[in-house]
Design a protein around this motif. Structure first.
Motif, PDB file in Angstrom:
ATOM      1  N   VAL A   8       0.843  -1.201   0.000  1.00  0.00           N
ATOM      2  CA  VAL A   8       0.000   0.000   0.000  1.00  0.00           C
ATOM      3  C   VAL A   8       0.880   1.253   0.000  1.00  0.00           C
ATOM      4  O   VAL A   8       0.603   2.217  -0.717  1.00  0.00           O
ATOM      5  N   ALA A   9       1.944   1.231   0.802  1.00  0.00           N
ATOM      6  CA  ALA A   9       2.835   2.387   0.879  1.00  0.00           C
ATOM      7  C   ALA A   9       3.510   2.652  -0.467  1.00  0.00           C
ATOM      8  O   ALA A   9       3.735   3.805  -0.831  1.00  0.00           O
ATOM      9  N   MET A  10       3.845   1.609  -1.206  1.00  0.00           N
ATOM     10  CA  MET A  10       4.469   1.789  -2.515  1.00  0.00           C
ATOM     11  C   MET A  10       3.460   2.192  -3.577  1.00  0.00           C
ATOM     12  O   MET A  10       3.802   2.874  -4.541  1.00  0.00           O
ATOM     13  N   SER A  11       2.208   1.767  -3.420  1.00  0.00           N
ATOM     14  CA  SER A  11       1.214   2.066  -4.448  1.00  0.00           C
ATOM     15  C   SER A  11       0.726   3.512  -4.396  1.00  0.00           C
ATOM     16  O   SER A  11       0.254   4.022  -5.403  1.00  0.00           O
ATOM     17  N   ILE A  12       0.843   4.178  -3.262  1.00  0.00           N
ATOM     18  CA  ILE A  12       0.351   5.558  -3.155  1.00  0.00           C
ATOM     19  C   ILE A  12       1.130   6.505  -4.068  1.00  0.00           C
ATOM     20  O   ILE A  12       0.521   7.216  -4.875  1.00  0.00           O
ATOM     21  N   PRO A  13       2.467   6.568  -4.010  1.00  0.00           N
ATOM     22  CA  PRO A  13       3.154   7.489  -4.918  1.00  0.00           C
ATOM     23  C   PRO A  13       3.026   7.088  -6.384  1.00  0.00           C
ATOM     24  O   PRO A  13       2.939   7.949  -7.264  1.00  0.00           O
ATOM     25  N   ILE A  14       2.995   5.783  -6.647  1.00  0.00           N
ATOM     26  CA  ILE A  14       2.846   5.333  -8.036  1.00  0.00           C
ATOM     27  C   ILE A  14       1.496   5.768  -8.576  1.00  0.00           C
ATOM     28  O   ILE A  14       1.388   6.274  -9.700  1.00  0.00           O
ATOM     29  N   THR A  15       0.437   5.602  -7.785  1.00  0.00           N
ATOM     30  CA  THR A  15      -0.902   6.012  -8.201  1.00  0.00           C
ATOM     31  C   THR A  15      -0.968   7.522  -8.395  1.00  0.00           C
ATOM     32  O   THR A  15      -1.584   8.003  -9.355  1.00  0.00           O
ATOM     33  N   ALA A  16      -0.328   8.283  -7.517  1.00  0.00           N
ATOM     34  CA  ALA A  16      -0.342   9.744  -7.641  1.00  0.00           C
ATOM     35  C   ALA A  16       0.360  10.185  -8.919  1.00  0.00           C
ATOM     36  O   ALA A  16      -0.141  11.058  -9.638  1.00  0.00           O
ATOM     37  N   ILE A  17       1.492   9.591  -9.223  1.00  0.00           N
ATOM     38  CA  ILE A  17       2.234   9.958 -10.430  1.00  0.00           C
ATOM     39  C   ILE A  17       1.442   9.579 -11.675  1.00  0.00           C
ATOM     40  O   ILE A  17       1.321  10.377 -12.619  1.00  0.00           O
ATOM     41  N   LEU A  18       0.886   8.374 -11.699  1.00  0.00           N
ATOM     42  CA  LEU A  18       0.095   7.953 -12.861  1.00  0.00           C
ATOM     43  C   LEU A  18      -1.148   8.821 -13.025  1.00  0.00           C
ATOM     44  O   LEU A  18      -1.530   9.164 -14.153  1.00  0.00           O
ATOM     45  N   GLY A  19      -1.785   9.193 -11.916  1.00  0.00           N
ATOM     46  CA  GLY A  19      -2.952  10.069 -11.988  1.00  0.00           C
ATOM     47  C   GLY A  19      -2.596  11.436 -12.535  1.00  0.00           C
ATOM     48  O   GLY A  19      -3.326  12.000 -13.364  1.00  0.00           O
ATOM     49  N   PHE A  20      -1.469  11.998 -12.104  1.00  0.00           N
ATOM     50  CA  PHE A  20      -1.030  13.301 -12.594  1.00  0.00           C
ATOM     51  C   PHE A  20      -0.708  13.253 -14.084  1.00  0.00           C
ATOM     52  O   PHE A  20      -1.124  14.128 -14.847  1.00  0.00           O
ATOM     53  N   VAL A  21       0.020  12.230 -14.511  1.00  0.00           N
ATOM     54  CA  VAL A  21       0.364  12.101 -15.927  1.00  0.00           C
ATOM     55  C   VAL A  21      -0.899  11.903 -16.765  1.00  0.00           C
ATOM     56  O   VAL A  21      -1.055  12.499 -17.833  1.00  0.00           O
ATOM     57  N   GLY A  22      -1.834  11.095 -16.284  1.00  0.00           N
ATOM     58  CA  GLY A  22      -3.090  10.894 -17.003  1.00  0.00           C
ATOM     59  C   GLY A  22      -3.890  12.175 -17.120  1.00  0.00           C
ATOM     60  O   GLY A  22      -4.471  12.469 -18.172  1.00  0.00           O
ATOM     61  N   LEU A  23      -3.923  12.962 -16.055  1.00  0.00           N
ATOM     62  CA  LEU A  23      -4.623  14.244 -16.094  1.00  0.00           C
ATOM     63  C   LEU A  23      -3.998  15.187 -17.109  1.00  0.00           C
ATOM     64  O   LEU A  23      -4.705  15.868 -17.861  1.00  0.00           O
ATOM     65  N   MET A  24      -2.673  15.219 -17.167  1.00  0.00           N
ATOM     66  CA  MET A  24      -1.996  16.083 -18.134  1.00  0.00           C
ATOM     67  C   MET A  24      -2.293  15.640 -19.570  1.00  0.00           C
ATOM     68  O   MET A  24      -2.491  16.465 -20.461  1.00  0.00           O
ATOM     69  N   ILE A  25      -2.350  14.331 -19.800  1.00  0.00           N
ATOM     70  CA  ILE A  25      -2.661  13.824 -21.138  1.00  0.00           C
ATOM     71  C   ILE A  25      -4.082  14.204 -21.532  1.00  0.00           C
ATOM     72  O   ILE A  25      -4.333  14.650 -22.655  1.00  0.00           O
ATOM     73  N   ILE A  26      -5.022  14.049 -20.616  1.00  0.00           N
ATOM     74  CA  ILE A  26      -6.418  14.388 -20.908  1.00  0.00           C
ATOM     75  C   ILE A  26      -6.567  15.876 -21.175  1.00  0.00           C
ATOM     76  O   ILE A  26      -7.254  16.287 -22.123  1.00  0.00           O
ATOM     77  N   LEU A  27      -5.921  16.714 -20.362  1.00  0.00           N
ATOM     78  CA  LEU A  27      -6.016  18.160 -20.579  1.00  0.00           C
ATOM     79  C   LEU A  27      -5.400  18.560 -21.914  1.00  0.00           C
ATOM     80  O   LEU A  27      -5.928  19.426 -22.617  1.00  0.00           O
ATOM     81  N   ARG A  28      -4.297  17.949 -22.273  1.00  0.00           N
ATOM     82  CA  ARG A  28      -3.657  18.245 -23.563  1.00  0.00           C
ATOM     83  C   ARG A  28      -4.557  17.818 -24.728  1.00  0.00           C
ATOM     84  O   ARG A  28      -4.655  18.512 -25.732  1.00  0.00           O
ATOM     85  N   LYS A  29      -5.245  16.678 -24.578  1.00  0.00           N
ATOM     86  CA  LYS A  29      -6.145  16.197 -25.635  1.00  0.00           C
ATOM     87  C   LYS A  29      -7.320  17.154 -25.816  1.00  0.00           C
ATOM     88  O   LYS A  29      -7.695  17.495 -26.932  1.00  0.00           O
ATOM     89  N   PHE A  30      -7.912  17.607 -24.702  1.00  0.00           N
ATOM     90  CA  PHE A  30      -9.031  18.545 -24.810  1.00  0.00           C
ATOM     91  C   PHE A  30      -8.589  19.874 -25.419  1.00  0.00           C
ATOM     92  O   PHE A  30      -9.317  20.481 -26.203  1.00  0.00           O
ATOM     93  N   ASP A  31      -7.404  20.341 -25.093  1.00  0.00           N
ATOM     94  CA  ASP A  31      -6.880  21.576 -25.673  1.00  0.00           C
ATOM     95  C   ASP A  31      -6.686  21.405 -27.181  1.00  0.00           C
ATOM     96  O   ASP A  31      -7.025  22.290 -27.969  1.00  0.00           O
ATOM     97  N   ASN A  32      -6.166  20.246 -27.589  1.00  0.00           N
ATOM     98  CA  ASN A  32      -5.961  19.974 -29.004  1.00  0.00           C
ATOM     99  C   ASN A  32      -7.299  19.879 -29.738  1.00  0.00           C
ATOM    100  O   ASN A  32      -7.449  20.396 -30.854  1.00  0.00           O
ATOM    101  N   ASP A  33      -8.295  19.221 -29.119  1.00  0.00           N
ATOM    102  CA  ASP A  33      -9.623  19.121 -29.748  1.00  0.00           C
ATOM    103  C   ASP A  33     -10.261  20.496 -29.919  1.00  0.00           C
ATOM    104  O   ASP A  33     -10.895  20.773 -30.936  1.00  0.00           O
ATOM    105  N   GLU A  34     -10.086  21.362 -28.934  1.00  0.00           N
ATOM    106  CA  GLU A  34     -10.647  22.710 -29.022  1.00  0.00           C
ATOM    107  C   GLU A  34      -9.989  23.498 -30.151  1.00  0.00           C
ATOM    108  O   GLU A  34     -10.661  24.182 -30.927  1.00  0.00           O
TER     109      GLU A  34
END
Length: 116
Positions: A8-34
Motif C-alpha cells: 500500500v505504501a508503494m502504491s500511493i506514490p505510483i498512483t499519484a504519479i500515474l494520476g497526474f500524468v493521465g490528467l496532463m494527457i487528458i487536458l492536452r487532448k481537450f486543448d488539441n480538440d478545441e
C-alpha cells in the motif's frame, strides 16, 4: 513491516504519479480538440504571448537564497558551539532570508534610480 502495508505504501506514490500524468494527457487532448474545432470553423487561433522575463525577479530570488544559505551556515556554526538549539535553524533562516529580500529591494531601488 507487514507486507500488505508495504504494498500500500508503494502504491500511493505510483498512483499519484500515474494520476497526474493521465490528467496532463487528458487536458492536452481537450486543448488539441478545441484548437482543431476552431480551425474547422475558420476562427482565428489566439496567439500565444511570449513569457516576459522580469530581471528584478532573478535578483530577488538570488538574494533570498543567499540569505537562506547564510542563515543555515550561521545556524550550523552556532549549533556546533551551543547545545540548546531547538529554534535556532528556523529563526536564522527566516531572519537571513528576510535580510536578503531587503537587500534585493534596496539594490533594485538603486538600479531604478540609475535608469531614470
Amino acid at each position: 513491516m507487514d507486507p500488505r502495508a508495504a504494498i500500500v505504501a508503494m502504491s500511493i506514490p505510483i498512483t499519484a504519479i500515474l494520476g497526474f500524468v493521465g490528467l496532463m494527457i487528458i487536458l492536452r487532448k481537450f486543448d488539441n480538440d478545441e484548437r482543431m474545432a476552431m480551425i474547422e470553423k475558420g476562427i482565428a487561433l489566439p496567439q500565444k504571448q511570449s513569457a516576459k522575463v522580469n530581471p528584478a525577479s532573478a535578483l530577488r530570488w538570488g538574494c533570498l537564497f543567499v540569505g537562506v544559505g547564510l542563515g543555515i551556515f550561521v545556524a550550523n556554526m552556532i549549533a556546533s558551539v551551543k547545545e540548546d538549539n531547538e529554534a535556532l535553524y528556523p529563526a536564522l533562516i527566516m531572519f537571513f532570508g528576510g535580510a536578503g529580500l531587503l537587500v534585493s529591494y534596496y539594490i533594485q531601488l538603486k538600479i531604478d534610480e540609475r535608469a531614470k
